[in-house]
Design an enzyme around this catalytic site. Structure first.
Site, PDB file in Angstrom:
ATOM      1  N   CYS A   1     -14.428  -5.110   3.956  1.00 32.95           N
ATOM      2  CA  CYS A   1     -13.444  -5.251   2.883  1.00 32.95           C
ATOM      3  C   CYS A   1     -12.143  -5.759   3.479  1.00 32.95           C
ATOM      4  O   CYS A   1     -11.942  -5.702   4.694  1.00 32.95           O
ATOM      5  CB  CYS A   1     -13.237  -3.939   2.133  1.00 32.95           C
ATOM      6  SG  CYS A   1     -12.757  -2.563   3.170  1.00 32.95           S
TER       7      CYS A   1
ATOM      8  N   GLU B   1      -5.732  -2.196  -6.394  1.00 39.22           N
ATOM      9  CA  GLU B   1      -6.335  -3.485  -6.091  1.00 39.22           C
ATOM     10  C   GLU B   1      -7.100  -4.094  -7.250  1.00 39.22           C
ATOM     11  O   GLU B   1      -7.709  -3.389  -8.047  1.00 39.22           O
ATOM     12  CB  GLU B   1      -7.270  -3.339  -4.875  1.00 39.22           C
ATOM     13  CG  GLU B   1      -6.505  -2.956  -3.627  1.00 39.22           C
ATOM     14  CD  GLU B   1      -7.346  -2.873  -2.380  1.00 39.22           C
ATOM     15  OE1 GLU B   1      -6.779  -3.115  -1.302  1.00 39.22           O
ATOM     16  OE2 GLU B   1      -8.547  -2.564  -2.467  1.00 39.22           O
TER      17      GLU B   1
ATOM     18  N   GLU C   1      -4.191   2.579  -2.797  1.00 37.17           N
ATOM     19  CA  GLU C   1      -5.023   1.396  -3.052  1.00 37.17           C
ATOM     20  C   GLU C   1      -4.871   1.043  -4.521  1.00 37.17           C
ATOM     21  O   GLU C   1      -5.366   1.751  -5.392  1.00 37.17           O
ATOM     22  CB  GLU C   1      -6.495   1.689  -2.737  1.00 37.17           C
ATOM     23  CG  GLU C   1      -6.787   1.848  -1.284  1.00 37.17           C
ATOM     24  CD  GLU C   1      -6.637   0.575  -0.491  1.00 37.17           C
ATOM     25  OE1 GLU C   1      -6.456  -0.512  -1.073  1.00 37.17           O
ATOM     26  OE2 GLU C   1      -6.691   0.657   0.740  1.00 37.17           O
TER      27      GLU C   1
ATOM     28  N   TYR D   1      -8.716  -0.986  -9.590  1.00 37.01           N
ATOM     29  CA  TYR D   1      -8.591   0.461  -9.406  1.00 37.01           C
ATOM     30  C   TYR D   1      -7.247   0.828  -8.801  1.00 37.01           C
ATOM     31  O   TYR D   1      -6.536  -0.021  -8.263  1.00 37.01           O
ATOM     32  CB  TYR D   1      -9.733   1.025  -8.557  1.00 37.01           C
ATOM     33  CG  TYR D   1      -9.935   0.331  -7.239  1.00 37.01           C
ATOM     34  CD1 TYR D   1      -9.168   0.666  -6.121  1.00 37.01           C
ATOM     35  CD2 TYR D   1     -10.895  -0.656  -7.096  1.00 37.01           C
ATOM     36  CE1 TYR D   1      -9.350   0.024  -4.917  1.00 37.01           C
ATOM     37  CE2 TYR D   1     -11.089  -1.297  -5.893  1.00 37.01           C
ATOM     38  CZ  TYR D   1     -10.312  -0.952  -4.808  1.00 37.01           C
ATOM     39  OH  TYR D   1     -10.499  -1.593  -3.613  1.00 37.01           O
TER      40      TYR D   1
ATOM     41  N   HIS E   1      -2.676  -5.851  -5.985  1.00 39.07           N
ATOM     42  CA  HIS E   1      -2.896  -7.021  -5.150  1.00 39.07           C
ATOM     43  C   HIS E   1      -4.382  -7.367  -5.083  1.00 39.07           C
ATOM     44  O   HIS E   1      -5.243  -6.563  -5.408  1.00 39.07           O
ATOM     45  CB  HIS E   1      -2.325  -6.792  -3.737  1.00 39.07           C
ATOM     46  CG  HIS E   1      -2.904  -5.618  -3.034  1.00 39.07           C
ATOM     47  ND1 HIS E   1      -2.448  -4.337  -3.222  1.00 39.07           N
ATOM     48  CD2 HIS E   1      -3.922  -5.524  -2.135  1.00 39.07           C
ATOM     49  CE1 HIS E   1      -3.140  -3.501  -2.474  1.00 39.07           C
ATOM     50  NE2 HIS E   1      -4.058  -4.199  -1.813  1.00 39.07           N
TER      51      HIS E   1
ATOM     52  N   TRP F   1     -11.874   4.228  -1.897  1.00 40.94           N
ATOM     53  CA  TRP F   1     -12.318   3.182  -2.817  1.00 40.94           C
ATOM     54  C   TRP F   1     -13.836   3.015  -2.845  1.00 40.94           C
ATOM     55  O   TRP F   1     -14.367   2.351  -3.727  1.00 40.94           O
ATOM     56  CB  TRP F   1     -11.668   1.838  -2.449  1.00 40.94           C
ATOM     57  CG  TRP F   1     -12.018   1.351  -1.072  1.00 40.94           C
ATOM     58  CD1 TRP F   1     -13.116   0.609  -0.714  1.00 40.94           C
ATOM     59  CD2 TRP F   1     -11.292   1.581   0.135  1.00 40.94           C
ATOM     60  NE1 TRP F   1     -13.121   0.366   0.640  1.00 40.94           N
ATOM     61  CE2 TRP F   1     -12.004   0.946   1.188  1.00 40.94           C
ATOM     62  CE3 TRP F   1     -10.106   2.241   0.441  1.00 40.94           C
ATOM     63  CZ2 TRP F   1     -11.561   0.963   2.509  1.00 40.94           C
ATOM     64  CZ3 TRP F   1      -9.674   2.255   1.755  1.00 40.94           C
ATOM     65  CH2 TRP F   1     -10.389   1.631   2.761  1.00 40.94           C
TER      66      TRP F   1
ATOM     67  N   HIS G   1      -8.352  -8.356   2.463  1.00 39.85           N
ATOM     68  CA  HIS G   1      -7.457  -9.075   1.558  1.00 39.85           C
ATOM     69  C   HIS G   1      -7.438 -10.550   1.927  1.00 39.85           C
ATOM     70  O   HIS G   1      -7.261 -10.872   3.108  1.00 39.85           O
ATOM     71  CB  HIS G   1      -6.035  -8.531   1.680  1.00 39.85           C
ATOM     72  CG  HIS G   1      -5.950  -7.053   1.504  1.00 39.85           C
ATOM     73  ND1 HIS G   1      -6.030  -6.173   2.560  1.00 39.85           N
ATOM     74  CD2 HIS G   1      -5.816  -6.303   0.390  1.00 39.85           C
ATOM     75  CE1 HIS G   1      -5.935  -4.943   2.106  1.00 39.85           C
ATOM     76  NE2 HIS G   1      -5.811  -4.981   0.792  1.00 39.85           N
TER      77      HIS G   1
ATOM     78  N   GLU H   1     -15.278  -9.203  11.703  1.00 42.71           N
ATOM     79  CA  GLU H   1     -15.507  -7.772  11.912  1.00 42.71           C
ATOM     80  C   GLU H   1     -16.878  -7.470  12.499  1.00 42.71           C
ATOM     81  O   GLU H   1     -17.008  -6.595  13.356  1.00 42.71           O
ATOM     82  CB  GLU H   1     -15.335  -7.003  10.601  1.00 42.71           C
ATOM     83  CG  GLU H   1     -13.912  -6.926  10.123  1.00 42.71           C
ATOM     84  CD  GLU H   1     -13.726  -5.989   8.945  1.00 42.71           C
ATOM     85  OE1 GLU H   1     -14.638  -5.192   8.639  1.00 42.71           O
ATOM     86  OE2 GLU H   1     -12.653  -6.060   8.323  1.00 42.71           O
TER      87      GLU H   1
ATOM     88  N   HIS I   1       0.806  -1.223   0.000  1.00 36.80           N
ATOM     89  CA  HIS I   1       0.000   0.000   0.000  1.00 36.80           C
ATOM     90  C   HIS I   1       0.841   1.276   0.000  1.00 36.80           C
ATOM     91  O   HIS I   1       0.291   2.370  -0.056  1.00 36.80           O
ATOM     92  CB  HIS I   1      -0.949   0.009   1.205  1.00 36.80           C
ATOM     93  CG  HIS I   1      -2.067  -0.963   1.090  1.00 36.80           C
ATOM     94  ND1 HIS I   1      -1.997  -2.236   1.593  1.00 36.80           N
ATOM     95  CD2 HIS I   1      -3.280  -0.859   0.507  1.00 36.80           C
ATOM     96  CE1 HIS I   1      -3.130  -2.872   1.343  1.00 36.80           C
ATOM     97  NE2 HIS I   1      -3.935  -2.064   0.676  1.00 36.80           N
TER      98      HIS I   1
END
Length: 176
Positions: A63, A112, A110, A99, A28, A155, A65, A83, A21
């Site tokens: 959101c 991604e 970002e 993006y 990624h 994002w 990874h 979460e 990042h």
């Protein structure tokens, strides 16, 4: 660690999360989840103030990874539980979006290849305070007002626009 990918989404290696990042950013794999309640309202989260990336801003339901080798669907379902303390009542794939968004507040980037998931949530939320400061449900009109009044993740608009067709399929009368 997270998966580095090429423009087609094929894994080409791994990198430490923070390093991927840092400017200029490394492409990624990521995922974004959009869950609706029984009224077709979108579950939003305001990120915890202690997060190193985009603290205190509103964003989509969840959101993150995937771990290297972890299927994006499994990662998305896992993170919703971690979460929000709830399992999606329904969750399905809604495409991908690529993006590149620099975040002027943090200096992070970002970049991604993002797997999108839409679904339904019912039951009591139990947000992890280390991840989430606040949750809210919003219909499209309420969301438009929030986006105009409060800070959102860099994002958010990109992933929401890409996920709208899937949201429309789930709640055709909600106006997504």
């Amino acid at each position: 660690m997270l998966e580095l990918v090429d423009e087609a989404g094929t894994t080409i290696g791994t990198a430490e999360k923070l390093s991927a990042h840092q400017a200029p950013g490394r492409l990624h794999r990521a995922f974004s989840v959009f869950l609706l309640d029984e009224h077709g309202r979108l579950l939003l989260q305001r990120r915890a103030l202690g997060k190193y990336h985009s603290p205190g801003v509103w964003s989509n339901t969840c959101c993150g990874h995937p771990y290297p080798g972890e299927p994006p669907f499994a990662a998305a379902a896992r993170r919703v539980g971690e979460e929000l303390g709830v399992a999606p009542a329904l969750m399905r794939e809604a495409g991908t979006v690529r993006y590149h968004h620099p975040d002027p507040d943090s200096g992070l980037v970002e970049q991604e290849f993002n797997h999108l998931f839409v679904g339904l949530v019912d039951g009591a939320l139990r947000p992890d305070p280390d991840e989430i400061a606040e949750t809210a449900f919003a219909d499209p009109g309420e969301l438009a007002k929030l986006v105009g009044a409060d800070p959102f993740s860099v994002w958010f608009t990109t992933v929401l626009d890409a996920a709208r067709p899937g949201l429309r399929e789930l709640a055709p009368v909600a106006g997504w």
